[in-house]
Design an enzyme around this catalytic site. Structure first.
Site, PDB file in Angstrom:
ATOM      1  N   ILE A  65       4.766  -2.591   1.475  1.00 42.22           N
ATOM      2  CA  ILE A  65       5.745  -3.654   1.076  1.00 42.22           C
ATOM      3  C   ILE A  65       5.313  -4.113  -0.318  1.00 42.22           C
ATOM      4  O   ILE A  65       4.858  -5.039  -0.530  1.00 42.22           O
ATOM      5  CB  ILE A  65       6.026  -4.875   2.036  1.00 42.22           C
ATOM      6  CG1 ILE A  65       6.185  -4.190   3.522  1.00 42.22           C
ATOM      7  CG2 ILE A  65       7.020  -5.807   1.508  1.00 42.22           C
ATOM      8  CD1 ILE A  65       6.115  -5.583   4.421  1.00 42.22           C
ATOM      9  N   PRO A  66       5.513  -3.009  -1.494  1.00 39.85           N
ATOM     10  CA  PRO A  66       5.154  -3.662  -2.403  1.00 39.85           C
ATOM     11  C   PRO A  66       6.195  -4.755  -3.103  1.00 39.85           C
ATOM     12  O   PRO A  66       7.328  -4.531  -2.502  1.00 39.85           O
ATOM     13  CB  PRO A  66       5.547  -2.287  -3.286  1.00 39.85           C
ATOM     14  CG  PRO A  66       6.482  -1.577  -2.444  1.00 39.85           C
ATOM     15  CD  PRO A  66       6.074  -1.726  -1.038  1.00 39.85           C
ATOM     16  N   HIS A  67       5.634  -5.566  -3.890  1.00 38.31           N
ATOM     17  CA  HIS A  67       6.794  -6.677  -4.139  1.00 38.31           C
ATOM     18  C   HIS A  67       6.502  -7.094  -5.822  1.00 38.31           C
ATOM     19  O   HIS A  67       5.213  -7.121  -5.988  1.00 38.31           O
ATOM     20  CB  HIS A  67       6.680  -7.707  -3.222  1.00 38.31           C
ATOM     21  CG  HIS A  67       5.281  -8.288  -2.814  1.00 38.31           C
ATOM     22  ND1 HIS A  67       4.534  -7.545  -1.840  1.00 38.31           N
ATOM     23  CD2 HIS A  67       4.588  -9.156  -3.136  1.00 38.31           C
ATOM     24  CE1 HIS A  67       3.163  -8.075  -2.009  1.00 38.31           C
ATOM     25  NE2 HIS A  67       3.544  -9.215  -2.696  1.00 38.31           N
ATOM     26  N   GLY A  68       7.168  -7.914  -6.277  1.00 38.19           N
ATOM     27  CA  GLY A  68       6.973  -8.605  -7.424  1.00 38.19           C
ATOM     28  C   GLY A  68       7.922  -9.738  -7.812  1.00 38.19           C
ATOM     29  O   GLY A  68       9.001  -9.777  -7.317  1.00 38.19           O
ATOM     30  N   ILE A 103      10.309  -5.606  -2.281  1.00 37.79           N
ATOM     31  CA  ILE A 103      10.937  -6.940  -2.588  1.00 37.79           C
ATOM     32  C   ILE A 103      10.874  -7.249  -3.969  1.00 37.79           C
ATOM     33  O   ILE A 103      10.057  -7.276  -4.466  1.00 37.79           O
ATOM     34  CB  ILE A 103      10.246  -8.000  -1.725  1.00 37.79           C
ATOM     35  CG1 ILE A 103      10.183  -7.694  -0.239  1.00 37.79           C
ATOM     36  CG2 ILE A 103      10.827  -9.586  -1.761  1.00 37.79           C
ATOM     37  CD1 ILE A 103       9.256  -8.521   0.471  1.00 37.79           C
TER      38      ILE A 103
END
Length: 150
Positions: A65-68, A103
């Site tokens: 779940i990479p996110h920033g 996300i």
């Protein structure tokens, strides 16, 4: 907040042909840009890559779940990819990744919107049946139906 409402068909990749983590991230960011979530793709890419350097977003169970949180994000959004072949993500359980949720949240978002999304997804992803169903989806419409349970 309904997770399915944050997903646009232009940011769903089933399957995604990519050879590594950064290529996967870049492809998914392209989908988020097409969906209208991003105003500055480079700024969001920087936020995601910086987050990856602080610790793996490979949560285990074959999922990342990479996110920033970035000023390059105009509105919250999610991208999804079921990978054509598993990819190394330095996951917490040491296993390769088969599915990726990305996300994107505006930097100016009130509170911890990205954490709420992460928690909602994570709660479902620990369920074996949900993960199995996730790996079987063949189209964005099927994914949306599955995500309506979140």
């Amino acid at each position: 907040m309904a997770i399915a409402e944050l997903l646009d068909s232009s940011s769903v990749f089933i399957p995604l042909e990519a050879s590594g983590k950064e290529e996967i991230i870049r492809a998914m960011i392209g989908g988020l840009e097409q969906s209208g979530c991003l105003t500055d793709k480079a700024a969001y890419l920087e936020a995601v890559l910086n987050r990856e350097q602080t610790g793996s977003t490979g949560i285990g169970f074959g999922v990342a779940i990479p996110h920033g949180k970035s000023k390059g994000v105009s509105r919250a959004g999610i991208a999804f990819a079921r990978l054509s072949r598993p990819a190394d993500w330095a996951s917490l359980d040491g296993q390769p990744v088969q599915a990726v949720f990305m996300i994107a949240v505006p930097e100016a978002a009130e509170g911890n919107e990205h954490l709420k999304i992460l928690i909602a997804l994570s709660r479902k992803l620990i369920d074996d049946q949900f993960r199995s169903s996730l790996l079987q989806v063949r189209a964005a419409a099927e994914l949306n139906l599955l995500l309506e349970t979140i």
